[in-house]
Design a protein around this motif. Sequence first.
Motif, PDB file in Angstrom:
ATOM      1  N   HIS A 175       1.056  -0.716   0.381  1.00 26.60           N
ATOM      2  CA  HIS A 175       0.117   0.060  -0.104  1.00 26.60           C
ATOM      3  C   HIS A 175       0.112   1.112   0.096  1.00 26.60           C
ATOM      4  N   GLY A 176       0.481   2.537  -0.015  1.00 25.98           N
ATOM      5  CA  GLY A 176       1.280   4.102   0.181  1.00 25.98           C
ATOM      6  C   GLY A 176       0.989   4.650   1.734  1.00 25.98           C
ATOM      7  N   PHE A 177       2.008   5.967   1.077  1.00 27.31           N
ATOM      8  CA  PHE A 177       1.848   6.953   2.432  1.00 27.31           C
ATOM      9  C   PHE A 177       1.043   6.849   3.019  1.00 27.31           C
ATOM     10  N   THR A 178       1.014   6.713   4.383  1.00 24.26           N
ATOM     11  CA  THR A 178       0.285   7.017   5.407  1.00 24.26           C
ATOM     12  C   THR A 178      -1.712   6.610   5.077  1.00 24.26           C
ATOM     13  N   SER A 179      -1.468   5.107   4.557  1.00 24.80           N
ATOM     14  CA  SER A 179      -2.976   4.445   3.291  1.00 24.80           C
ATOM     15  C   SER A 179      -2.042   2.934   5.013  1.00 24.80           C
ATOM     16  N   THR A 180      -3.206   1.719   4.178  1.00 28.16           N
ATOM     17  CA  THR A 180      -3.162   0.585   4.199  1.00 28.16           C
ATOM     18  C   THR A 180      -3.272  -0.626   3.548  1.00 28.16           C
ATOM     19  N   PRO A 181      -2.966  -1.466   4.501  1.00 30.90           N
ATOM     20  CA  PRO A 181      -3.819  -3.130   3.289  1.00 30.90           C
ATOM     21  C   PRO A 181      -4.493  -2.362   2.380  1.00 30.90           C
ATOM     22  N   ALA A 182      -5.864  -1.887   3.247  1.00 28.37           N
ATOM     23  CA  ALA A 182      -7.824  -2.261   2.609  1.00 28.37           C
ATOM     24  C   ALA A 182      -7.587  -1.371   1.352  1.00 28.37           C
ATOM     25  N   GLU A 183      -6.322  -0.098   0.778  1.00 32.53           N
ATOM     26  CA  GLU A 183      -6.666   0.355  -0.101  1.00 32.53           C
ATOM     27  C   GLU A 183      -6.247  -0.748  -1.617  1.00 32.53           C
ATOM     28  N   LEU A 184      -5.662  -2.240  -1.740  1.00 35.39           N
ATOM     29  CA  LEU A 184      -5.410  -2.479  -2.369  1.00 35.39           C
ATOM     30  C   LEU A 184      -6.085  -4.378  -2.258  1.00 35.39           C
ATOM     31  N   ARG A 185      -7.136  -3.762  -1.633  1.00 31.94           N
ATOM     32  CA  ARG A 185      -8.148  -5.301  -1.203  1.00 31.94           C
ATOM     33  C   ARG A 185      -9.081  -5.391  -2.166  1.00 31.94           C
TER      34      ARG A 185
END
Length: 238
Positions: free
Chosen positions: A21-31
Amino acid sequence: MSDLRLPYYFPGNKTGCLLIHGFTSTPAELRIMGEALHKKGYSVYGILLAGHGTMPDDMLTVSSEDWIECAQQGVNELKKQCNRVIVIGHSMGGLLALQMAARNKIAGLVTIAAAIKPFNRLSALAWLFKHFQKYTSLPQGEWPPEQKKYLLHYPYFPVSAAAELHRLAVHTRRILPQITANALIIQTKDDETVRPESANIIYHNISSQEKECLWLDGGTHNVPVVPPYNQQMMTRIT
């Protein structure tokens, strides 16, 4: 569905996909992408990077080396279960995917809006600003509820972490020629977070014999959660 901020592993066949995932984000953004890849039969591991998925203060003490180590641990774990590894990263995760491709023998590389050149030119001065300002923030934008639930970014973050992101981008650009894995470079033309020319920089500097740029018309930086862009990406990846 469990806490979307947490890492996830979906066991499948002997080809493993590492999602970063990206900066300040979480695995959810690629879920969404991870679940789609799993339905295709792949093993999928969505990692959580150091300092992320908890509270912004936890980013105060992390470095770009910590993020690289998290990605390397992800590659190592997948290799225990799989004989082929594909590394897929979004934004800062794209930088880390490039790092993994330079450091490991992998079957394939996919970058999505890899943050080689940020839209905000002041990010190059974060190393200086961190001495005068502890935190900063970026506009979050408006999202439909079905997409917003996957975008669990911090509302603000340490300027020191932004300096580490810039440091990672500079180093990643230097090692691009070391990359020989088959590569798919994905970028939206109207990205206002990462400059679209980042895709061209990657394409022209990696040493891969098989490489392709996938340009998405319009769109946004967070394309992994936006239909029909995520379906369009999945068509090319698989």
